[in-house]
Enzyme design. Structure first.
Site, mmCIF file in Angstrom:
data_model
loop_
_atom_site.group_PDB
_atom_site.id
_atom_site.type_symbol
_atom_site.label_atom_id
_atom_site.label_comp_id
_atom_site.label_asym_id
_atom_site.label_seq_id
_atom_site.Cartn_x
_atom_site.Cartn_y
_atom_site.Cartn_z
ATOM 1 N N GLU A 99 54.126 10.209 50.598
ATOM 2 C CA GLU A 99 54.583 11.164 51.403
ATOM 3 C C GLU A 99 53.421 11.199 52.256
ATOM 4 O OE1 GLU A 99 54.287 15.070 49.168
ATOM 5 O OE2 GLU A 99 54.220 13.794 47.298
ATOM 6 N N CYS A 117 56.974 13.740 45.592
ATOM 7 C CA CYS A 117 56.156 12.936 44.503
ATOM 8 C C CYS A 117 57.182 12.166 43.818
ATOM 9 C CB CYS A 117 55.432 13.651 43.656
ATOM 10 S SG CYS A 117 54.034 14.884 44.634
ATOM 11 N N HIS A 119 54.780 13.864 35.823
ATOM 12 C CA HIS A 119 54.062 13.938 36.952
ATOM 13 C C HIS A 119 52.873 15.036 36.841
ATOM 14 C CE1 HIS A 119 52.976 14.476 40.989
ATOM 15 N NE2 HIS A 119 53.856 15.812 40.969
HETATM 16 N N1 COA Z 1 38.019 29.399 32.526
HETATM 17 C C1 COA Z 1 39.175 28.833 32.132
HETATM 18 N N2 COA Z 1 40.494 28.849 32.642
HETATM 19 C C2 COA Z 1 40.373 29.577 33.883
HETATM 20 C C3 COA Z 1 39.298 30.183 34.524
HETATM 21 C C4 COA Z 1 37.841 30.263 33.663
HETATM 22 N N3 COA Z 1 36.886 30.706 34.143
HETATM 23 N N4 COA Z 1 39.485 30.734 35.319
HETATM 24 C C5 COA Z 1 40.855 30.709 35.837
HETATM 25 N N5 COA Z 1 41.493 29.820 34.874
HETATM 26 C C6 COA Z 1 42.783 29.584 34.497
HETATM 27 C C7 COA Z 1 43.721 30.426 34.697
HETATM 28 O O1 COA Z 1 43.750 31.500 33.637
HETATM 29 C C8 COA Z 1 44.755 29.587 35.010
HETATM 30 O O2 COA Z 1 45.622 29.108 33.974
HETATM 31 P P1 COA Z 1 47.197 29.160 33.562
HETATM 32 O O3 COA Z 1 47.919 28.663 34.830
HETATM 33 O O4 COA Z 1 47.228 28.547 32.439
HETATM 34 O O5 COA Z 1 47.497 30.719 33.512
HETATM 35 C C9 COA Z 1 44.498 28.384 35.933
HETATM 36 O O6 COA Z 1 42.917 28.381 35.661
HETATM 37 C C10 COA Z 1 44.487 28.412 37.439
HETATM 38 O O7 COA Z 1 44.196 29.669 37.851
HETATM 39 P P2 COA Z 1 44.834 30.383 38.813
HETATM 40 O O8 COA Z 1 44.484 31.615 39.368
HETATM 41 O O9 COA Z 1 46.670 30.508 38.741
HETATM 42 O O10 COA Z 1 44.645 29.361 40.071
HETATM 43 P P3 COA Z 1 44.903 29.256 41.872
HETATM 44 O O11 COA Z 1 45.620 30.622 41.893
HETATM 45 O O12 COA Z 1 43.820 28.869 42.442
HETATM 46 O O13 COA Z 1 46.128 28.383 41.819
HETATM 47 C C11 COA Z 1 47.284 26.345 41.729
HETATM 48 C C12 COA Z 1 46.064 27.069 41.109
HETATM 49 C C13 COA Z 1 47.316 24.878 40.782
HETATM 50 C C14 COA Z 1 48.678 27.047 41.742
HETATM 51 C C15 COA Z 1 46.865 25.724 42.982
HETATM 52 O O14 COA Z 1 45.575 24.890 43.134
HETATM 53 C C16 COA Z 1 48.044 24.968 43.961
HETATM 54 O O15 COA Z 1 48.739 25.382 44.529
HETATM 55 N N6 COA Z 1 47.886 23.495 43.894
HETATM 56 C C17 COA Z 1 48.850 22.758 44.447
HETATM 57 C C18 COA Z 1 50.167 22.689 43.409
HETATM 58 C C19 COA Z 1 50.979 21.377 43.588
HETATM 59 O O16 COA Z 1 50.516 20.425 43.703
HETATM 60 N N7 COA Z 1 52.156 21.712 43.453
HETATM 61 C C20 COA Z 1 53.223 20.732 44.134
HETATM 62 C C21 COA Z 1 53.367 19.524 43.101
HETATM 63 S S1 COA Z 1 54.315 20.110 41.611
#
Ligand code: COA
Length: 390
Positions: A79, A111, A233
Protein backbone atom coordinates in the site's frame (compact mmCIF):
# COMPACT_ATOMS: atom_id res chain seq x y z
CA UNK A 1 -0.37 -31.97 -3.50
CA UNK A 2 1.03 -29.84 -0.68
CA UNK A 3 1.37 -26.11 -1.50
CA UNK A 4 2.86 -23.52 0.83
CA UNK A 5 5.78 -21.40 1.98
CA UNK A 6 9.07 -22.78 0.74
CA UNK A 7 11.28 -19.88 1.81
CA UNK A 8 10.82 -16.67 3.74
CA UNK A 9 13.10 -13.62 3.68
CA UNK A 10 12.97 -10.30 5.50
CA UNK A 11 14.48 -6.85 5.27
CA UNK A 12 14.20 -3.72 7.38
CA UNK A 13 16.20 -0.48 6.99
CA UNK A 14 19.38 0.11 9.01
CA UNK A 15 18.06 2.90 11.24
CA UNK A 16 15.45 3.08 14.00
CA UNK A 17 14.19 5.36 16.73
CA UNK A 18 13.75 4.17 20.31
CA UNK A 19 10.13 4.41 21.44
CA UNK A 20 11.13 5.66 24.91
CA UNK A 21 12.81 8.67 23.29
CA UNK A 22 9.88 9.28 20.96
CA UNK A 23 7.53 9.22 23.97
CA UNK A 24 9.62 11.79 25.85
CA UNK A 25 9.73 14.03 22.75
CA UNK A 26 5.94 13.77 22.40
CA UNK A 27 5.28 14.38 26.10
CA UNK A 28 3.81 10.93 26.58
CA UNK A 29 4.66 8.39 29.31
CA UNK A 30 7.09 5.87 27.72
CA UNK A 31 4.99 2.97 29.07
CA UNK A 32 2.13 4.05 26.83
CA UNK A 33 4.26 3.21 23.78
CA UNK A 34 6.24 0.28 25.19
CA UNK A 35 3.38 -1.43 27.10
CA UNK A 36 0.07 0.18 26.04
CA UNK A 37 0.92 0.02 22.31
CA UNK A 38 3.63 -2.64 22.72
CA UNK A 39 6.43 -1.20 20.57
CA UNK A 40 10.12 -0.85 21.51
CA UNK A 41 11.81 0.36 18.33
CA UNK A 42 10.50 1.87 15.11
CA UNK A 43 12.32 1.27 11.82
CA UNK A 44 12.85 4.38 9.71
CA UNK A 45 13.18 4.25 5.93
CA UNK A 46 15.89 6.56 4.58
CA UNK A 47 15.06 8.32 1.30
CA UNK A 48 17.19 5.69 -0.50
CA UNK A 49 14.68 2.93 0.41
CA UNK A 50 11.16 2.61 -1.02
CA UNK A 51 8.70 -0.27 -1.30
CA UNK A 52 10.58 -1.64 -4.33
CA UNK A 53 14.04 -1.68 -2.72
CA UNK A 54 12.72 -3.07 0.58
CA UNK A 55 11.03 -5.93 -1.28
CA UNK A 56 14.05 -6.62 -3.49
CA UNK A 57 16.40 -6.65 -0.48
CA UNK A 58 14.09 -9.08 1.36
CA UNK A 59 13.94 -11.38 -1.67
CA UNK A 60 17.68 -11.21 -2.30
CA UNK A 61 18.47 -13.21 0.83
CA UNK A 62 16.39 -16.22 -0.27
CA UNK A 63 16.65 -16.38 -4.06
CA UNK A 64 18.99 -18.92 -5.63
CA UNK A 65 19.73 -19.53 -9.32
CA UNK A 66 17.38 -22.53 -9.21
CA UNK A 67 14.59 -20.23 -7.95
CA UNK A 68 15.42 -17.75 -10.74
CA UNK A 69 14.74 -20.52 -13.25
CA UNK A 70 11.43 -21.54 -11.68
CA UNK A 71 9.81 -18.29 -10.57
CA UNK A 72 7.27 -17.36 -13.24
CA UNK A 73 5.06 -15.06 -11.17
CA UNK A 74 5.97 -12.10 -8.97
CA UNK A 75 3.19 -10.67 -6.81
CA UNK A 76 3.94 -7.37 -5.09
CA UNK A 77 1.58 -6.74 -2.16
CA UNK A 78 1.85 -3.13 -1.01
CA UNK A 79 0.00 0.00 0.00
CA UNK A 80 3.09 2.17 -0.53
CA UNK A 81 3.29 1.70 -4.29
CA UNK A 82 5.58 4.05 -6.21
CA UNK A 83 3.48 4.39 -9.37
CA UNK A 84 -0.24 4.47 -10.16
CA UNK A 85 0.28 2.36 -13.28
CA UNK A 86 3.46 0.27 -13.41
CA UNK A 87 3.71 -2.43 -10.76
CA UNK A 88 6.53 -2.61 -8.22
CA UNK A 89 6.79 -6.28 -9.19
CA UNK A 90 8.30 -5.42 -12.59
CA UNK A 91 11.16 -3.49 -10.96
CA UNK A 92 11.81 -6.28 -8.45
CA UNK A 93 11.73 -8.84 -11.25
CA UNK A 94 14.51 -6.92 -13.02
CA UNK A 95 16.57 -6.20 -9.88
CA UNK A 96 16.61 -9.90 -8.97
CA UNK A 97 17.46 -11.06 -12.49
CA UNK A 98 14.39 -13.29 -12.84
CA UNK A 99 13.59 -14.99 -16.13
CA UNK A 100 11.57 -13.06 -18.71
CA UNK A 101 8.82 -15.69 -18.97
CA UNK A 102 7.05 -14.52 -15.85
CA UNK A 103 4.01 -12.53 -14.75
CA UNK A 104 4.59 -9.50 -12.52
CA UNK A 105 1.72 -7.64 -10.84
CA UNK A 106 0.92 -5.47 -7.84
CA UNK A 107 -1.95 -6.28 -5.46
CA UNK A 108 -3.55 -3.67 -3.22
CA UNK A 109 -5.99 -3.99 -0.33
CA UNK A 110 -4.32 -2.22 2.60
CA UNK A 111 -2.45 -4.68 4.84
CA UNK A 112 -4.18 -7.67 3.20
CA UNK A 113 -2.25 -7.42 -0.13
CA UNK A 114 0.36 -10.10 0.55
CA UNK A 115 -2.28 -12.54 1.81
CA UNK A 116 -4.21 -12.04 -1.43
CA UNK A 117 -0.92 -12.67 -3.23
CA UNK A 118 -0.37 -15.94 -1.38
CA UNK A 119 -3.86 -17.18 -2.23
CA UNK A 120 -3.33 -16.27 -5.91
CA UNK A 121 0.02 -18.06 -5.78
CA UNK A 122 -1.61 -21.22 -4.41
CA UNK A 123 -3.98 -21.29 -7.37
CA UNK A 124 -1.11 -20.80 -9.79
CA UNK A 125 0.93 -23.62 -8.26
CA UNK A 126 -2.10 -25.94 -8.28
CA UNK A 127 -2.22 -25.45 -12.09
CA UNK A 128 1.56 -25.33 -12.58
CA UNK A 129 3.17 -27.56 -9.92
CA UNK A 130 6.69 -27.14 -11.32
CA UNK A 131 6.74 -23.37 -11.03
CA UNK A 132 7.39 -21.10 -8.05
CA UNK A 133 5.80 -17.78 -7.12
CA UNK A 134 7.55 -14.89 -5.39
CA UNK A 135 5.12 -13.07 -3.07
CA UNK A 136 6.19 -9.78 -1.52
CA UNK A 137 4.68 -7.79 1.33
CA UNK A 138 6.46 -4.43 1.40
CA UNK A 139 5.60 -1.10 2.98
CA UNK A 140 6.59 2.08 4.73
CA UNK A 141 3.96 2.99 7.34
CA UNK A 142 3.64 6.78 7.51
CA UNK A 143 1.04 8.57 9.61
CA UNK A 144 2.93 11.84 10.10
CA UNK A 145 4.94 13.59 12.82
CA UNK A 146 2.99 14.31 16.00
CA UNK A 147 -0.07 12.33 14.88
CA UNK A 148 -2.04 9.70 16.82
CA UNK A 149 -0.69 6.98 14.57
CA UNK A 150 2.96 8.09 14.73
CA UNK A 151 3.92 5.49 17.34
CA UNK A 152 2.66 2.74 15.00
CA UNK A 153 4.86 3.54 11.99
CA UNK A 154 7.62 1.27 10.64
CA UNK A 155 9.27 0.04 7.44
CA UNK A 156 10.23 -3.33 5.99
CA UNK A 157 9.39 -6.19 3.70
CA UNK A 158 8.84 -9.93 3.76
CA UNK A 159 9.48 -12.06 0.68
CA UNK A 160 8.09 -15.59 0.34
CA UNK A 161 8.51 -18.29 -2.25
CA UNK A 162 5.31 -20.28 -2.66
CA UNK A 163 5.75 -23.73 -4.20
CA UNK A 164 4.60 -27.34 -4.26
CA UNK A 165 6.15 -29.55 -1.55
CA UNK A 166 7.21 -26.51 0.49
CA UNK A 167 10.14 -26.73 2.91
CA UNK A 168 8.69 -24.55 5.68
CA UNK A 169 4.89 -24.59 5.85
CA UNK A 170 2.05 -26.28 4.02
CA UNK A 171 -0.93 -23.94 3.70
CA UNK A 172 -4.24 -25.66 4.43
CA UNK A 173 -7.45 -24.94 2.55
CA UNK A 174 -10.11 -24.09 5.16
CA UNK A 175 -9.68 -20.35 4.54
CA UNK A 176 -12.48 -18.05 5.65
CA UNK A 177 -12.58 -14.48 4.30
CA UNK A 178 -14.78 -11.45 4.71
CA UNK A 179 -15.20 -8.04 3.01
CA UNK A 180 -17.08 -4.97 4.25
CA UNK A 181 -16.81 -1.40 2.91
CA UNK A 182 -15.77 0.68 5.93
CA UNK A 183 -13.56 3.77 6.43
CA UNK A 184 -11.25 2.80 9.27
CA UNK A 185 -7.96 3.52 7.49
CA UNK A 186 -7.20 4.76 3.99
CA UNK A 187 -4.76 6.93 2.05
CA UNK A 188 -6.23 9.21 -0.62
CA UNK A 189 -4.20 9.54 -3.84
CA UNK A 190 -3.04 13.07 -2.91
CA UNK A 191 -1.61 12.13 0.48
CA UNK A 192 1.66 10.43 1.37
CA UNK A 193 0.46 9.75 4.92
CA UNK A 194 -2.42 7.51 5.99
CA UNK A 195 -5.75 8.64 7.41
CA UNK A 196 -6.98 6.49 10.28
CA UNK A 197 -9.88 6.30 12.71
CA UNK A 198 -7.80 4.40 15.25
CA UNK A 199 -10.52 3.33 17.70
CA UNK A 200 -12.90 2.26 14.92
CA UNK A 201 -10.07 0.38 13.22
CA UNK A 202 -9.29 -1.54 16.44
CA UNK A 203 -12.96 -2.46 16.84
CA UNK A 204 -13.30 -3.64 13.25
CA UNK A 205 -10.08 -5.65 13.41
CA UNK A 206 -11.47 -7.57 16.38
CA UNK A 207 -14.99 -7.87 14.91
CA UNK A 208 -13.59 -9.30 11.65
CA UNK A 209 -11.39 -11.69 13.65
CA UNK A 210 -14.35 -12.94 15.67
CA UNK A 211 -16.44 -13.48 12.52
CA UNK A 212 -13.80 -15.32 10.49
CA UNK A 213 -12.75 -17.40 13.50
CA UNK A 214 -16.36 -18.51 14.16
CA UNK A 215 -16.81 -19.49 10.49
CA UNK A 216 -13.40 -21.16 10.41
CA UNK A 217 -14.34 -23.43 13.32
CA UNK A 218 -17.55 -24.46 11.56
CA UNK A 219 -15.83 -25.03 8.23
CA UNK A 220 -12.78 -26.92 9.53
CA UNK A 221 -14.13 -28.65 12.64
CA UNK A 222 -10.97 -27.44 14.43
CA UNK A 223 -10.71 -25.47 17.67
CA UNK A 224 -8.11 -23.41 19.55
CA UNK A 225 -6.68 -26.66 20.95
CA UNK A 226 -5.61 -27.59 17.39
CA UNK A 227 -3.51 -24.41 17.08
CA UNK A 228 0.04 -24.38 18.41
CA UNK A 229 -0.02 -20.61 17.96
CA UNK A 230 -1.99 -17.88 16.21
CA UNK A 231 -0.09 -15.15 14.35
CA UNK A 232 -1.80 -11.85 13.71
CA UNK A 233 -1.47 -8.90 11.42
CA UNK A 234 0.24 -6.50 13.85
CA UNK A 235 -0.21 -2.75 13.30
CA UNK A 236 1.28 -2.70 16.84
CA UNK A 237 1.90 -5.70 19.05
CA UNK A 238 -0.92 -5.03 21.54
CA UNK A 239 -3.50 -5.27 18.72
CA UNK A 240 -3.29 -9.01 18.13
CA UNK A 241 -3.34 -9.66 21.87
CA UNK A 242 -6.62 -7.78 22.19
CA UNK A 243 -8.13 -10.03 19.51
CA UNK A 244 -6.66 -13.24 20.96
CA UNK A 245 -8.03 -12.43 24.43
CA UNK A 246 -11.59 -12.31 23.06
CA UNK A 247 -11.54 -16.06 22.28
CA UNK A 248 -9.39 -17.54 25.06
CA UNK A 249 -12.41 -18.38 27.23
CA UNK A 250 -13.29 -21.07 24.65
CA UNK A 251 -10.41 -23.28 25.69
CA UNK A 252 -8.54 -24.92 28.57
CA UNK A 253 -6.02 -23.26 30.87
CA UNK A 254 -3.22 -25.26 29.23
CA UNK A 255 -4.10 -24.11 25.69
CA UNK A 256 -4.59 -20.52 26.88
CA UNK A 257 -1.11 -20.50 28.40
CA UNK A 258 0.42 -21.97 25.26
CA UNK A 259 -1.28 -19.49 22.94
CA UNK A 260 -0.31 -16.52 25.11
CA UNK A 261 3.32 -17.64 25.43
CA UNK A 262 3.60 -18.24 21.70
CA UNK A 263 1.88 -14.93 20.98
CA UNK A 264 4.71 -13.15 22.82
CA UNK A 265 7.34 -14.88 20.68
CA UNK A 266 5.38 -14.09 17.52
CA UNK A 267 5.61 -10.36 18.29
CA UNK A 268 9.36 -10.02 19.03
CA UNK A 269 10.39 -8.88 15.54
CA UNK A 270 7.34 -6.64 15.07
CA UNK A 271 7.98 -4.96 18.45
CA UNK A 272 11.41 -3.94 17.15
CA UNK A 273 10.43 -2.95 13.61
CA UNK A 274 6.97 -1.37 13.88
CA UNK A 275 4.13 -1.71 11.43
CA UNK A 276 5.13 -2.95 7.98
CA UNK A 277 1.50 -3.18 6.79
CA UNK A 278 1.34 -6.02 4.19
CA UNK A 279 4.35 -7.83 5.64
CA UNK A 280 3.33 -7.58 9.32
CA UNK A 281 1.51 -10.91 9.62
CA UNK A 282 4.39 -12.72 7.91
CA UNK A 283 6.97 -10.94 10.05
CA UNK A 284 5.03 -12.23 13.05
CA UNK A 285 5.12 -15.76 11.61
CA UNK A 286 8.86 -15.40 11.03
CA UNK A 287 9.35 -14.15 14.58
CA UNK A 288 7.53 -17.19 15.97
CA UNK A 289 9.43 -19.67 13.81
CA UNK A 290 12.83 -18.16 14.57
CA UNK A 291 12.29 -17.32 18.24
CA UNK A 292 10.60 -20.53 19.39
CA UNK A 293 13.31 -23.14 19.18
CA UNK A 294 11.19 -26.12 20.24
CA UNK A 295 8.33 -25.65 17.77
CA UNK A 296 7.69 -29.14 16.42
CA UNK A 297 7.26 -30.32 12.82
CA UNK A 298 3.56 -30.91 12.21
CA UNK A 299 2.46 -28.00 14.44
CA UNK A 300 -0.51 -26.07 13.08
CA UNK A 301 -0.25 -22.25 13.09
CA UNK A 302 -3.32 -20.01 12.69
CA UNK A 303 -2.88 -16.84 10.62
CA UNK A 304 -5.17 -13.81 10.84
CA UNK A 305 -4.83 -11.26 8.06
CA UNK A 306 -6.62 -7.89 8.19
CA UNK A 307 -6.49 -5.09 5.64
CA UNK A 308 -8.45 -1.98 6.60
CA UNK A 309 -11.25 -0.88 4.41
CA UNK A 310 -11.70 -3.87 5.01
CA UNK A 311 -10.89 -7.49 4.17
CA UNK A 312 -10.10 -10.14 6.79
CA UNK A 313 -9.05 -13.76 6.42
CA UNK A 314 -8.23 -16.64 8.76
CA UNK A 315 -6.26 -19.62 7.51
CA UNK A 316 -3.78 -22.14 8.80
CA UNK A 317 -0.47 -23.74 7.94
CA UNK A 318 1.33 -26.87 9.11
CA UNK A 319 5.10 -26.89 9.73
CA UNK A 320 7.07 -29.29 7.56
CA UNK A 321 9.83 -31.72 8.63
CA UNK A 322 13.16 -29.92 9.31
CA UNK A 323 11.59 -26.53 8.51
CA UNK A 324 14.14 -24.86 10.83
CA UNK A 325 16.97 -25.74 8.42
CA UNK A 326 15.34 -23.44 5.86
CA UNK A 327 15.17 -20.32 8.05
CA UNK A 328 17.74 -17.49 7.93
CA UNK A 329 18.01 -17.09 11.70
CA UNK A 330 21.65 -15.86 11.80
CA UNK A 331 21.14 -13.43 8.93
CA UNK A 332 18.17 -11.88 10.74
CA UNK A 333 20.12 -11.66 14.02
CA UNK A 334 22.79 -9.78 12.10
CA UNK A 335 20.23 -7.53 10.38
CA UNK A 336 18.87 -6.47 13.80
CA UNK A 337 22.34 -6.13 15.37
CA UNK A 338 23.75 -3.89 12.66
CA UNK A 339 20.97 -1.33 12.96
CA UNK A 340 21.83 2.16 14.21
CA UNK A 341 19.72 4.26 16.53
CA UNK A 342 18.88 7.79 15.43
CA UNK A 343 17.64 10.60 17.67
CA UNK A 344 14.09 11.91 17.41
CA UNK A 345 15.42 15.07 15.73
CA UNK A 346 17.28 12.96 13.13
CA UNK A 347 14.16 10.81 12.57
CA UNK A 348 12.06 13.94 11.99
CA UNK A 349 14.57 15.24 9.46
CA UNK A 350 14.63 11.87 7.61
CA UNK A 351 10.82 11.69 7.70
CA UNK A 352 10.50 15.08 6.05
CA UNK A 353 13.07 14.41 3.34
CA UNK A 354 10.85 13.23 0.47
CA UNK A 355 11.27 12.92 -3.29
CA UNK A 356 10.36 16.00 -5.36
CA UNK A 357 6.60 16.12 -6.00
CA UNK A 358 6.94 18.24 -9.16
CA UNK A 359 8.83 15.67 -11.22
CA UNK A 360 12.23 17.37 -10.79
CA UNK A 361 15.33 15.22 -11.12
CA UNK A 362 17.20 14.24 -7.96
CA UNK A 363 20.38 12.34 -7.28
CA UNK A 364 20.59 10.55 -3.91
CA UNK A 365 23.64 9.63 -1.88
CA UNK A 366 23.46 5.86 -1.41
CA UNK A 367 26.87 5.52 0.25
CA UNK A 368 25.37 5.80 3.77
CA UNK A 369 22.75 3.11 3.09
CA UNK A 370 24.22 -0.38 3.68
CA UNK A 371 21.40 -2.08 1.74
CA UNK A 372 22.44 -4.00 -1.37
CA UNK A 373 19.62 -2.51 -3.42
CA UNK A 374 18.97 1.23 -3.14
CA UNK A 375 17.14 4.06 -4.84
CA UNK A 376 19.85 6.28 -6.34
CA UNK A 377 17.62 9.05 -7.66
CA UNK A 378 14.89 10.06 -10.07
CA UNK A 379 15.64 11.12 -13.67
CA UNK A 380 12.96 12.28 -16.12
CA UNK A 381 10.30 10.84 -13.80
CA UNK A 382 11.98 7.43 -13.69
CA UNK A 383 13.26 5.96 -10.44
CA UNK A 384 16.91 4.89 -10.70
CA UNK A 385 17.60 1.69 -8.77
CA UNK A 386 21.05 0.29 -8.03
CA UNK A 387 22.03 -3.25 -7.10
CA UNK A 388 25.48 -2.75 -5.56
CA UNK A 389 26.41 -6.35 -6.39
CA UNK A 390 25.88 -6.08 -10.12
N1 COA B 1 1.22 2.78 30.75
C1 COA B 1 0.70 1.67 30.16
N2 COA B 1 -0.29 1.72 29.22
C2 COA B 1 -0.76 2.95 28.87
C3 COA B 1 -0.26 4.14 29.45
C4 COA B 1 0.78 4.02 30.44
N3 COA B 1 1.33 5.08 31.01
N4 COA B 1 -0.92 5.17 28.91
C5 COA B 1 -1.82 4.67 28.02
N5 COA B 1 -1.72 3.31 28.01
C6 COA B 1 -2.48 2.35 27.19
C7 COA B 1 -3.97 2.68 27.10
O1 COA B 1 -4.66 2.23 28.26
C8 COA B 1 -4.33 1.91 25.85
O2 COA B 1 -4.44 0.53 26.17
P1 COA B 1 -5.73 -0.30 25.68
O3 COA B 1 -5.83 -0.08 24.20
O4 COA B 1 -5.40 -1.70 26.05
O5 COA B 1 -6.89 0.29 26.39
C9 COA B 1 -3.08 2.04 24.96
O6 COA B 1 -2.03 2.46 25.85
C10 COA B 1 -3.23 3.07 23.87
O7 COA B 1 -3.72 4.24 24.44
P2 COA B 1 -4.79 5.15 23.68
O8 COA B 1 -5.10 6.31 24.54
O9 COA B 1 -5.92 4.31 23.18
O10 COA B 1 -3.85 5.62 22.48
P3 COA B 1 -4.14 6.55 21.26
O11 COA B 1 -5.40 7.32 21.38
O12 COA B 1 -2.87 7.32 21.08
O13 COA B 1 -4.36 5.55 20.03
C11 COA B 1 -3.84 3.86 18.40
C12 COA B 1 -3.58 4.38 19.81
C13 COA B 1 -3.17 2.52 18.25
C14 COA B 1 -5.35 3.71 18.16
C15 COA B 1 -3.24 4.88 17.38
O14 COA B 1 -1.85 4.90 17.55
C16 COA B 1 -3.56 4.54 15.95
O15 COA B 1 -4.59 4.94 15.43
N6 COA B 1 -2.67 3.77 15.25
C17 COA B 1 -2.94 3.25 13.95
C18 COA B 1 -3.77 2.00 14.08
C19 COA B 1 -3.75 1.20 12.85
O16 COA B 1 -2.70 1.02 12.29
N7 COA B 1 -4.90 0.74 12.37
C20 COA B 1 -5.00 0.21 11.03
C21 COA B 1 -4.57 -1.18 10.83
S1 COA B 1 -5.41 -2.38 11.74
Amino acid sequence: MKIGIDKIGFYTPHIYVDMNNLAVARNVEPEKFTIGIGQSKMAIAPITQDSVTLAANAALEIITDEDREKIDYVIFGSESGIDHSKSGAVYVHQLLGLKANARAVEVKQACYGATAGIQMAKGHIALNPESKVLVLGTDIARYGLNTGGESTQGAGAVAMIISANPSIMELENHNVYLTNDIMDFWRPIYSDTAFVDGKFSNEQYILFFNKVWESYKEKSGLTLADMEAICYHLPYTKMGLKALRTVLEETSEEVRTRLLENYELSTTYNRNVGNIYTGSLYLSLLSLLEQKEDLQDGARIGLYSYGSGAVGEFFTGVLQPNYRDHLKIDAHKQLFNMRKEVSVAEYEEIFEETLPKDGANIELNISKDPATICLAGVMDGKRQYVNKLS
